[in-house]
Enzyme design. Structure first.
Site, PDB file in Angstrom:
ATOM      1  N   SER A   1       0.715  -1.343   0.038  1.00 14.11           N
ATOM      2  CA  SER A   1      -0.084   0.181   0.158  1.00 14.11           C
ATOM      3  C   SER A   1       1.025   1.240  -0.148  1.00 14.11           C
ATOM      4  CB  SER A   1      -1.210  -0.205   1.209  1.00 14.11           C
ATOM      5  OG  SER A   1      -2.063   0.652   1.105  1.00 14.11           O
TER       6      SER A   1
ATOM      7  N   LYS B   1      -0.699  -4.162  -3.180  1.00 17.47           N
ATOM      8  CA  LYS B   1      -1.896  -3.735  -2.453  1.00 17.47           C
ATOM      9  C   LYS B   1      -2.092  -2.358  -3.034  1.00 17.47           C
ATOM     10  CE  LYS B   1      -4.988  -2.270   0.727  1.00 17.47           C
ATOM     11  NZ  LYS B   1      -5.498  -0.911   0.922  1.00 17.47           N
TER      12      LYS B   1
ATOM     13  N   ASP C   1      10.068   5.067 -10.395  1.00 15.88           N
ATOM     14  CA  ASP C   1       9.814   5.524 -11.628  1.00 15.88           C
ATOM     15  C   ASP C   1      10.359   6.873 -11.652  1.00 15.88           C
ATOM     16  OD1 ASP C   1       8.148   3.312 -12.115  1.00 15.88           O
ATOM     17  OD2 ASP C   1       6.293   4.500 -11.961  1.00 15.88           O
TER      18      ASP C   1
END
Length: 505
Positions: free
Chosen positions: A288, A313, A299
């Site tokens: 999460s 999640k 990224d």
């Protein structure tokens, strides 16, 4: 009974106001008939009715997805404590060792610390009731309670014949989400480690304090440890990622069933750590909010990620209140990393999802895949068994309390990070002296623990790591114990290699 009546009325109203019967509506009628039958025929109490109503709601929510759930009064209170980063209790870290509720350490400044509760004490009664065979989570709930309320403990302490009785008044106890932070002792450079175990309302505040402590040593790089971080407060995860990104960089996007729910979070301010070399540690226990941080910084090319694939999640839950202390957490959206990756792992086959089963070639199906996949330290059967029974802790505690013959020849210089055995100085990072390992095996034999055979000797390099961690922790604190064995953590070792410029594959 009231709980069943209200739930049945709610479901029936959905049926009668539907344009035409649907599988959902027909199911509602079946539930209402079953509820009426139970009301007339089942032997039950008001408490049973409430339990059945909660069970029916849990069943409906579990059919939606793995992360929609009911918050009953107990779980609602736990969620509130986790979000606020505090609860009311007495301030002890505990471990259930062979059905004995054992104190690992009293937290400094708390009621337990002030009243003299010690590491190794065994809590045998809470408010007059035995703790034997009671699940640890239930015992934790008994130790917590309203601010200013009183809890009475009976404690057995080694060396004393009779239990000691304590009466303690509950106070606010902070839940620290930054577990540890220290300079990595085996690094050639000035590198720091910050361990974040969850995201609460105070995570970034604690992180900033940890970085302030580390930055005083001209920090050259950072390892951010998000292993076993199950997530938490989204705003705190976004703020933590913001600490390392230039203003305007995308952190995470949310896309829901309705376009009105779509939202993007970007870095909003400049920070002094935007250029600091960074490695993030993750594993399957990272989920999460921790995946949001790792995914964003990976990224954006801001961090190298090391470890194993994260849980995956990436569903957003919105809280809908049924009562003041009862609510439903319903999945309403999904998280996406800056490059558009879906964080949520496929849960079509729920059993495979819950067991973290991975098919070959599904590396693009959710979770954060590390740049460098590195396994964790793996324990053998003896080491795992002894750790699970708390035997390393028990030996270290006996050594510290000078209850062993070796205690008279052993000491620790915490500031200099050194053991002393017969006045011979041994650095914390050096292998544990063989004599201490042999004394530990003798201690186990004295307790009736089987240690014979070649397997125990083959595992010596593993169990001596655990033994050293517990000994240093008992003398110098848990943070120093972690630091003393940090060079045996394969994932941390890889992170240090990367930050030192040795980028071997």
């Amino acid at each position: 009974m009231k709980g069943l009546r209200v739930l049945a009325f709610f479901l029936l109203s959905l049926f009668f106001f539907s344009a035409s019967p649907s599988p959902w509506s027909l199911g509602v009628v079946k539930y209402a008939k079953a509820a009426a039958f139970l009301k007339e025929n089942a032997f039950r109490s008001e408490r049973t009715d409430k339990t059945m109503a909660y069970a029916a709601l849990r069943g409906m929510l579990s059919a939606l997805d793995p992360h929609s759930y009911l918050l009953d009064p107990d779980s609602f209170q736990t969620m509130k404590e986790d979000q606020e980063g505090k609860f009311y209790g007495i301030g002890v870290q505990i471990l259930q060792i062979q059905e004995r509720l054992t104190v690992v350490a009293p937290l400094e400044g708390t009621p337990a610390f002030r009243m003299g509760i010690q590491a190794g004490d065994v809590i045998v009664e809470v408010d007059g009731k035995s703790t034997k065979s009671v699940p640890q989570q239930e015992l934790l709930r008994k130790l917590r309670g309203p601010k200013g309320s009183v809890v009475r403990l009976a404690v057995v302490r080694e060396g004393l014949k009779a239990p000691i009785h304590f009466t303690l008044e509950r106070e606010e106890i902070p839940l620290h989400s930054v577990s540890y932070s220290f300079g990595i002792p085996f690094s050639k450079k000035k590198l720091g480690l910050v361990v974040v175990r969850g995201f609460t309302s105070v995570t970034v505040e604690e992180f900033d304090k940890a970085m302030e402590k580390l930055s005083g040593n001209s920090l050259q790089g950072l390892v951010l440890d998000l292993r076993y971080n199950e997530g938490g407060d989204l705003s705190q995860a976004v703020a933590l990622a913001d600490r390392f990104l230039e203003k305007g960089k995308l952190i995470v996007s949310i896309k829901g069933r309705e376009k009105s729910m779509n939202r993007s979070y970007k870095a909003e301010k400049s920070d002094p750590w935007e250029q600091l070399p960074l490695v993030i540690l993750v594993n399957r226990g990272s989920a999460s909010a921790s995946e949001i941080v790792a995914g964003a910084l990976q990224d954006q090319g801001r961090a190298v990620v090391v470890g194993s694939r994260t849980w995956g999640k990436g569903l957003v839950q919105t809280i809908f209140y049924l009562k003041e202390d009862v609510a439903m957490a319903l999945t309403t959206a999904r998280y996406y990393t800056p490059s558009g990756r879906v964080i949520q792992r496929d849960y079509t086959h729920l059993e495979d999802y819950l067991l973290f089963y991975e098919e070959k070639g599904n590396g693009d199906r959710g979770g954060i895949v590390p740049d460098y996949t590195v396994g964790a330290l793996s324990y053998g059967p003896f080491t795992a068994q002894w750790r699970g029974k708390g035997l390393f802790f028990a030996y270290a505690n006996s050594l510290f309390k000078r209850q062993l013959p070796l205690s008279l020849r052993f000491s620790v210089d915490s500031p200099r990070r050194r053991f002393f055995l017969d006045k011979r100085g041994i650095p914390f990072l050096a292998p544990l002296p063989e004599e201490i390992g042999n004394d530990f095996l003798g201690y186990l034999k004295g307790k009736g623990v089987a240690v014979e055979g070649a397997q125990a000797e083959r595992e010596r390099p593993l169990w001596t790591v655990e033994l050293k961690r517990e000994i240093v922790s008992r003398y110098s604190g848990q943070e120093e114990g972690i630091a003393a064995v940090s060079d045996k953590d394969p994932q941390l070792v890889k992170a240090v290699e990367i930050l030192e410029g040795e980028r071997g594959g």
